[in-house]
Design a protein around this motif. Structure first.
Motif, PDB file in Angstrom:
ATOM      1  N   MET A  63      60.512  75.377  -4.709  1.00 32.96           N
ATOM      2  CA  MET A  63      59.850  76.657  -4.995  1.00 32.96           C
ATOM      3  C   MET A  63      60.619  77.389  -6.088  1.00 32.96           C
ATOM      4  O   MET A  63      61.819  77.602  -5.971  1.00 32.96           O
ATOM      5  CB  MET A  63      59.795  77.521  -3.733  1.00 32.96           C
ATOM      6  CG  MET A  63      59.085  78.844  -3.927  1.00 32.96           C
ATOM      7  SD  MET A  63      58.898  79.776  -2.398  1.00 32.96           S
ATOM      8  CE  MET A  63      60.551  80.454  -2.202  1.00 32.96           C
ATOM      9  N   ASN A  64      59.939  77.757  -7.162  1.00 33.42           N
ATOM     10  CA  ASN A  64      60.600  78.431  -8.274  1.00 33.42           C
ATOM     11  C   ASN A  64      60.165  79.889  -8.334  1.00 33.42           C
ATOM     12  O   ASN A  64      59.267  80.263  -9.082  1.00 33.42           O
ATOM     13  CB  ASN A  64      60.283  77.715  -9.586  1.00 33.42           C
ATOM     14  CG  ASN A  64      61.264  78.097 -10.683  1.00 33.42           C
ATOM     15  OD1 ASN A  64      61.779  79.219 -10.714  1.00 33.42           O
ATOM     16  ND2 ASN A  64      61.528  77.165 -11.576  1.00 33.42           N
ATOM     17  N   MET A  65      60.815  80.726  -7.497  1.00 32.54           N
ATOM     18  CA  MET A  65      60.466  82.147  -7.455  1.00 32.54           C
ATOM     19  C   MET A  65      60.835  82.856  -8.747  1.00 32.54           C
ATOM     20  O   MET A  65      60.159  83.806  -9.167  1.00 32.54           O
ATOM     21  CB  MET A  65      61.163  82.818  -6.269  1.00 32.54           C
ATOM     22  CG  MET A  65      60.460  82.630  -4.936  1.00 32.54           C
ATOM     23  SD  MET A  65      58.818  83.405  -4.854  1.00 32.54           S
ATOM     24  CE  MET A  65      59.243  85.146  -4.899  1.00 32.54           C
ATOM     25  N   ASP A  66      61.894  82.419  -9.424  1.00 34.86           N
ATOM     26  CA  ASP A  66      62.318  83.087 -10.655  1.00 34.86           C
ATOM     27  C   ASP A  66      61.232  82.996 -11.721  1.00 34.86           C
ATOM     28  O   ASP A  66      60.935  83.989 -12.404  1.00 34.86           O
ATOM     29  CB  ASP A  66      63.621  82.473 -11.179  1.00 34.86           C
ATOM     30  CG  ASP A  66      64.819  82.815 -10.303  1.00 34.86           C
ATOM     31  OD1 ASP A  66      64.721  83.803  -9.544  1.00 34.86           O
ATOM     32  OD2 ASP A  66      65.836  82.097 -10.371  1.00 34.86           O
ATOM     33  N   GLU A  67      60.638  81.804 -11.877  1.00 32.50           N
ATOM     34  CA  GLU A  67      59.585  81.642 -12.879  1.00 32.50           C
ATOM     35  C   GLU A  67      58.334  82.421 -12.489  1.00 32.50           C
ATOM     36  O   GLU A  67      57.654  82.992 -13.343  1.00 32.50           O
ATOM     37  CB  GLU A  67      59.259  80.156 -13.070  1.00 32.50           C
ATOM     38  CG  GLU A  67      60.377  79.387 -13.767  1.00 32.50           C
ATOM     39  CD  GLU A  67      59.947  77.970 -14.126  1.00 32.50           C
ATOM     40  OE1 GLU A  67      58.723  77.715 -14.191  1.00 32.50           O
ATOM     41  OE2 GLU A  67      60.830  77.127 -14.335  1.00 32.50           O
ATOM     42  N   LYS A 108      54.495  79.471  11.250  1.00 37.33           N
ATOM     43  CA  LYS A 108      55.242  80.630  10.762  1.00 37.33           C
ATOM     44  C   LYS A 108      55.001  80.773   9.261  1.00 37.33           C
ATOM     45  O   LYS A 108      54.403  79.894   8.631  1.00 37.33           O
ATOM     46  CB  LYS A 108      56.736  80.458  11.029  1.00 37.33           C
ATOM     47  CG  LYS A 108      57.357  79.253  10.338  1.00 37.33           C
ATOM     48  CD  LYS A 108      58.832  79.106  10.694  1.00 37.33           C
ATOM     49  CE  LYS A 108      59.437  77.900   9.988  1.00 37.33           C
ATOM     50  NZ  LYS A 108      60.883  77.742  10.314  1.00 37.33           N
ATOM     51  N   MET A 109      55.463  81.891   8.708  1.00 41.04           N
ATOM     52  CA  MET A 109      55.334  82.107   7.275  1.00 41.04           C
ATOM     53  C   MET A 109      56.479  81.425   6.536  1.00 41.04           C
ATOM     54  O   MET A 109      57.642  81.528   6.954  1.00 41.04           O
ATOM     55  CB  MET A 109      55.332  83.604   6.959  1.00 41.04           C
ATOM     56  CG  MET A 109      54.101  84.339   7.444  1.00 41.04           C
ATOM     57  SD  MET A 109      52.580  83.701   6.661  1.00 41.04           S
ATOM     58  CE  MET A 109      51.329  84.507   7.677  1.00 41.04           C
ATOM     59  N   VAL A 110      56.152  80.735   5.463  1.00 44.17           N
ATOM     60  CA  VAL A 110      57.163  80.038   4.668  1.00 44.17           C
ATOM     61  C   VAL A 110      56.985  80.408   3.199  1.00 44.17           C
ATOM     62  O   VAL A 110      56.015  81.046   2.810  1.00 44.17           O
ATOM     63  CB  VAL A 110      57.067  78.508   4.853  1.00 44.17           C
ATOM     64  CG1 VAL A 110      57.309  78.113   6.299  1.00 44.17           C
ATOM     65  CG2 VAL A 110      55.702  77.986   4.379  1.00 44.17           C
ATOM     66  N   GLY A 111      57.932  79.970   2.383  1.00 45.61           N
ATOM     67  CA  GLY A 111      57.836  80.191   0.949  1.00 45.61           C
ATOM     68  C   GLY A 111      57.840  81.661   0.585  1.00 45.61           C
ATOM     69  O   GLY A 111      58.548  82.488   1.167  1.00 45.61           O
ATOM     70  N   ALA A 112      57.013  82.019  -0.407  1.00 37.89           N
ATOM     71  CA  ALA A 112      56.928  83.408  -0.842  1.00 37.89           C
ATOM     72  C   ALA A 112      56.372  84.309   0.260  1.00 37.89           C
ATOM     73  O   ALA A 112      56.674  85.507   0.300  1.00 37.89           O
ATOM     74  CB  ALA A 112      56.053  83.506  -2.096  1.00 37.89           C
TER      75      ALA A 112
END
Length: 465
Positions: free
Chosen positions: A1-5, A166-170
């Motif tokens: 997962m690339n949250m910065d981009e 459950k909630m994952v990632g962003a």
């Protein structure tokens, strides 16, 4: 997962919003889309931007004209040829999580297009973030973290937590924001639908992922609960799932698990706990036993509004007018439930469900297209959970198709939304959606061919294996 981009793309989107004088938002006709529209409306209102909101179906996207300063598509647009309608002066922002037809950084022949999709950043659009989640992350760029619970509501309505429980990632970032804001309480609990609004008996009888002895059988539910020593009432009041003690929840979990083990092949046993236990999310500002407390039930109320062409009511409720609009909402919910009950009875009485090797379907000409998916989901409890239920309803120029299936099939790695998209395109239609809930629009004359191809496509992924 690339949250910065992803954050970098959202900063570019913020610049588009900052530079716009007028904004038109087009959003999808489900809980995710309506919540996304509400978030964007709150953001634009707070920024003092003139804006209009339209809630549309996916098949209406090609008709959209980009006449304002900035056009925003939320929870739709990625799967449609939006760029073909753009003019030289068009500025378009897409906030969508569905599979895109364009590549990242696509440059349209005319105008300016910024498409933000989690798939471009190595994320799963069905579990990492929803359309409403993207809208919230954009609002977050402006400091509107108080809208975080709405991003969570969108994820719940979009079933983003179904596969993992459950909630994952962003989505996890959004959940943490909503907890930090003091808006949401999260805990592990029984995830059977109706925790705050249904009696224990009713909640158990409607459990539909696997057909159990208790499914649609109130007497059996009462007998089993009494045998477990779980009281059905507090004085004269029916108890709800949220009223159960930890020990009672453990007993009920074990009983449901035992029933399911007897009904499903051994290879599915490892998935069974996920059908019963998982994270639950409650809106702390709302009273217990109301439709607004549990976000799962809240999302259902939003969908009921939408399916009765009352998306403005849904936006008002999400936006904060819950108690002022409660009586109006209750009227919509009563009518919605009554219509579903009558429709379900008619389909069963007229024996409209047909069987194919790998699917079951019904074509009910008088069923409203807006509820055919809901009806398909309800009928699963009367059919074979191993095969998806397909509903076909007539539109003005073709058929709307809706598919619902047990979550067990999704746990097994089957994504019916992808299958639906491929098959619909082969018969001149369009489709897509989630692993367990998806749909399509197809030409009426191609119904037989569509069902034949869908049946064959499902056989290839060995649904019944």
């Amino acid at each position: 997962m690339n949250m910065d981009e992803l954050e970098g793309a959202l900063r570019r989107a913020r610049k588009l919003i900052d530079e716009a004088e007028t904004v038109t938002v087009y959003s999808h006709t489900d809980c995710d889309g309506i919540t996304a529209a509400t978030i964007l409306s709150k953001l634009l209102e707070g920024l003092g931007k003139d804006h209009e909101i339209s809630i549309i179906n996916i098949n209406e996207v090609p008709e959209v004209e980009h006449g304002t300063d900035l056009t925003v598509f939320s929870d739709l647009g990625s799967g449609q040829m939006v760029h073909e309608n753009m003019k030289r002066s068009s500025r378009v922002l897409i906030l969508d999580h569905h599979p895109p037809v364009r590549k990242r950084n696509f440059e349209p022949p005319r105008g300016e297009l910024l498409e933000i999709n989690p798939i471009f950043y190595g994320m799963d659009g069905s579990t990492s973030i929803s359309g409403g989640g993207l809208s919230y992350l954009l609002a977050r760029q402006f400091g509107y973290t108080d809208l975080s619970w709405m991003g969570l509501l969108a994820a719940v309505g979009d079933m983003q937590n179904i596969r993992t429980g459950k909630m994952v990632g962003a989505n996890r970032v959004i959940l943490e924001d909503s907890i930090r804001e003091g808006a949401v309480e999260c805990c592990s609990d029984l995830t059977i639908y109706g925790r705050h609004t249904r009696s224990i008996v009713s909640a158990l009888s409607y459990f539909g992922d696997v057909t159990l002895p208790t499914t649609n059988n109130t007497n059996e539910c009462i007998a089993r609960l009494k045998n477990l020593g779980i009281p059905l009432k507090n004085d004269e009041t029916q108890r709800r799932l949220c009223d159960l003690t930890d020990d009672e929840k453990r007993k009920l979990f074990n009983e449901i698990y035992r029933m399911m083990v007897n009904e499903v092949p051994r290879r599915y046993h490892k998935y069974l706990p996920r059908l019963i236990l998982g994270e639950v999310y409650e809106l702390k500002s709302e009273e217990r036993y109301t439709v607004f407390r549990d976000l799962s039930e809240f999302s259902t109320a939003v969908n009921a509004c939408n399916r009765n062409s009352r998306w403005k009511l849904a936006m008002d409720i999400i936006g904060g007018d819950r108690h002022e609009k409660l009586e109006e909402l209750e009227g919509v919910l009563r009518e919605h439930r009554a219509y579903l009950a009558v429709t379900l009875d008619r389909i069963m009485d007229e024996e409209l469900i047909r069987d194919m090797d790998n699917l079951q379907y019904f074509h009910a000409p008088e069923v409203k297209t807006s509820v055919v998916g809901t009806v398909a989901g309800m009928l699963l409890g009367y059919g074979d959970w191993r095969r998806p239920m397909i509903g076909l309803a007539e539109t003005g120029d073709g058929l709307k198709v809706s598919l619902r299936c047990s979550r067990l099939l999704a746990f097994d790695g089957i994504h019916f939304g992808s299958i639906m998209q491929r098959v619909a395109e082969k018969v001149g239609g369009s489709g897509g959606g989630h692993a367990t809930a998806c749909g399509a629009y197809i030409p009426a004359e191609n119904e037989g061919e569509f069902l034949r191809l869908l049946n064959r496509a499902i056989e290839k992924v060995k649904v019944n294996g």
